[in-house]
Design a protein around this motif. Structure first.
Motif: not given
Lengths: 333, 353
Positions: A222, A224-225, A227-234, A238, A243
């Protein structure tokens, strides 16, 4: 039969069934005796089907029906196992035993490994083995790497011409390897790599088919995984390794195993580009061995047994993934 | 953090998802982005997160223009409808991942994740994999993961939609509790008006990419700016009577009319909708010019009161009637209107008079 019993019986059938099927596939390029390998593969497939049927069917009710089924399946199993038994037993026979008529079913001495010693002295199998390992490992590792990167790009990144490029790549899958062989051969000769191990690896460091399989797997993860990571700076890099690759491990394992099998059994390409004895891989070495030892089938069987072993081991270590992989990539690969 | 949007616009090709959207949100509040599906609320959220580039307009965080800032520099926490947990990591691994990316030392990571788990009441689940958790627990992990790096803004995209009704109730109280405790400005996207009404400090109501009204939940209900707002909020839905404003009367197409208090605000002869909440009718003993003479069609017992399905001038409507009145189907009921919960909307534009 209770459910558990049926499950065990089913497993007992389809595990050797799949084993036979896979062995048949492995066996194919190694033996001159193609019909045996094909028979093994087909028989294995039939047994697998039967085993799966037993495992899942809720209709096996009457005792007679069950008995008939098991007798037939056991018969099939014996027939399918026989070529492998024959290979293994012949490897322990002496030259005299081999020429007996009617042939003996078992060697006199199961512990007489003389044939193995002679075979290994006659041809540099250790060298072939090393070559095979080098070629398989490099091609598998590099292919896995390029496949991961390609699959990521086509599933996650946005770039102009992505769809067109991907369609183009997929259309390349329609071109059979036999046609590519000619151009590949010319390329390898032109860049001066013919008769080297590089020549065995270089054409196989990427695969459209595996990229396609992995891309589909990656696409099912999905958004979401990501974008969650990108928002956290991933970063993309990486995210891919932390992931996506861990999540895609089952698909990746399948790809690696299929690739290793194909690479280990590769025969035609080495035959074309390799001249020197020291650069031969196992299947090719085995083939040359048959011409060198002539009618000494017991030596050939000893060598064959050894050549087949790594793939059998691999099968036992990664049975589940291979079964999944054969089911998934059964059409091609 | 104060969030402000000025003329925010997003087009997907010819589709205009968000149009000239301007609103300033207060610091430390829980704000719901409410609207029917496809109204652009998730698009607004994604633009706030930086996942979607804007077509036009600006976004300000505490007065700073962040419109062009990439997601990772906005200091936001994000929670998705499907939780988006990393399936191969444990709960602890999931919660510490944002800190790992920021190269926070391991001790510190674990300390903060444990603290977060404590806040979420899930200390005992840290070793589990997401698959081994219930939907509600997974959502808690997702919220913990979003909060662990102390974001300035928490964005929740329909976080309760995947939960069953009972759990949804529990989780929305949980989200409210955590928001009050952490005081983080939170924007919560939902299409469920009840959800929005019950937990938010302010509601941003949207339709077709346009802002309809930004207000406190009760204000939205009591003083809707337009027809859509009145229709969208409230259960049972508000009753609409189409008609014309004339000479202190409200006149329907069928000729049915009554003296309607407050209708003087509407220019005479204007086609309007008279919108009345079901609780704004009062049953009267006898006919009067200012009473609607409605026919009782059917009744539903609700215990302390009755819900009556009535008909007036060709329009069916619902009204709560006190139990003691003892009405029966088929009879004529005289109703007056309360001041509260009665609105006049322009039939063409939906604007309120």
């Amino acid at each position: 039969m209770d459910k558990r019993g049926k499950k065990i019986a089913g497993t007992m059938l389809y595990v050797p069934g799949v084993l036979l099927m896979v062995l048949g596939i492995i066996y194919l390029p190694i033996t001159a005796s193609m019909s045996l390998a094909v028979a093994a593969a087909l028989g294995g497939a039939a047994m697998t089907a039967a085993g799966l049927y037993l495992n899942h069917s809720h209709k096996t009710k009457t005792l007679t029906a069950r008995t008939v089924r098991y007798v037939l399946l056991s018969l099939g199993a014996v027939i399918m196992m026989f070529p492998f038994y024959w290979m293994l037993s012949s490897a322990f026979k002496t030259s005299a035993e081999m020429n007996l008529f009617p042939p003996s079913m078992a060697p006199n001495n199961w512990f007489d490994y003389g044939n193995f010693v002679v075979a290994f002295e006659t041809a540099p199998f250790a060298r072939y083995f090393m070559n095979s390992v080098i070629v398989v490992l490099s091609s598998v590792v590099i292919t896995a790497f390029t496949t991961i990167l390609g699959a990521f790009a086509f599933s996650r990144l946005k770039f102009p011409g992505k769809e067109i490029l991907f369609s183009l790549l997929l259309s390349m899958m329609m071109v059979p390897f036999e046609i590519l062989v000619i151009t590949n051969y010319q390329t390898i000769v032109k860049i001066g790599l013919s008769d080297t191990l590089y020549a065995l690896v270089l054409p196989f460091i990427s695969s459209i088919f595996y990229t396609y399989i992995l891309r589909n797997f990656f696409s099912s993860i999905p958004d979401g995984l990501y974008w969650s990571a990108r928002v956290d700076g991933c970063t993309n890099w990486r995210y891919l390794w932390k992931i996506m690759v861990p999540i895609g491990r089952p698909a990746l394992m399948t790809i690696i195993l299929l690739n290793a099998m194909a690479s280990w059994n590769s025969f035609m390409w080495p035959l074309l580009v390799i001249k020197r004895d020291t650069n031969r891989t196992l299947p090719f070495g085995l083939y040359s061995f048959t011409t060198e030892v002539g009618a000494n089938n017991e030596l050939l069987m000893a060598a064959s047994s050894v050549v087949v072993m790594p793939m059998i081991l691999l099968f036992f270590l990664a049975r589940k993934q291979i079964v999944n992989g054969v089911a998934r990539g059964g059409i091609k690969g | 953090m104060r969030v402000e949007m000025k003329g925010l616009t997003k087009h997907f090709g010819p589709t205009k998802a968000v149009n000239d959207f301007s609103v300033a949100l207060d610091d430390g509040e829980l704000i719901c982005l409410l609207g029917p599906s496809g109204c652009g609320k998730s698009t607004v959220l994604n633009m706030l997160a930086g996942i979607l580039p804007v077509t036009g307009g600006q976004i300000f965080f505490d007065g700073e223009d962040v419109t062009a800032l990439p997601p990772e520099q906005r200091g936001i926490g994000l929670v998705f409808q499907n939780y988006a947990l990393y399936p191969h990591m444990t709960v602890l691994g999931n919660i510490t991942f944002p800190l790992e990316i920021q190269n926070v030392p391991k001790d510190e990571r674990i300390r903060r994740a444990t603290q977060m788990a404590h806040l979420m009441h899930m200390e005992k689940l840290l070793d589990r994999k997401p698959k081994q958790l219930s939907g509600g627990q997974q959502q808690r992990v997702a919220i913990a993961r979003a909060l662990v790096k102390n974001p300035r803004l928490l964005l929740l995209d329909e976080p309760l939609s995947n939960l069953d009704a009972r759990l949804r109730l529990e989780m929305r109280e949980e989200i409210r509790r955590i928001q009050l405790k952490t005081q983080v400005t939170t924007i919560f996207v939902t299409h469920d008006q009840e959800e929005a009404m019950s937990i938010s400090d302010h509601i941003v109501l949207m339709k077709d990419g346009y802002l309809q009204q930004y207000d406190k939940p009760q204000e939205l209900y009591n003083e809707p700016d337009n027809q859509f707002v009145a229709d969208f909020l409230g259960n049972p839905p508000i009753n609409n009577f189409p008609g014309i404003a004339g000479d202190g009367h409200f006149i329907m197409a069928s000729g049915a009319k009554f003296l309607c208090p407050g209708i003087q605000r509407v220019p005479q002869g204007r086609a309007i909708n008279l919108a009345v909440r079901s609780e704004s009718f009062v049953a009267q003993e006898q006919a009067a010019p200012q009473h609607m003479a409605a026919a009782v069609e059917s009744l539903y017992q609700l215990g302390k009161e009755e819900m009556a399905l009535l008909e007036f001038g060709g329009t069916s409507f619902r009204a709560y009637i006190a139990y003691e009145i003892g009405i029966k189907p088929g009879q004529t009921l005289h109703l007056s209107l309360k001041e509260r919960g009665v609105f006049f909307f322009d039939a063409a534009t939906g604007d309120r008079y």
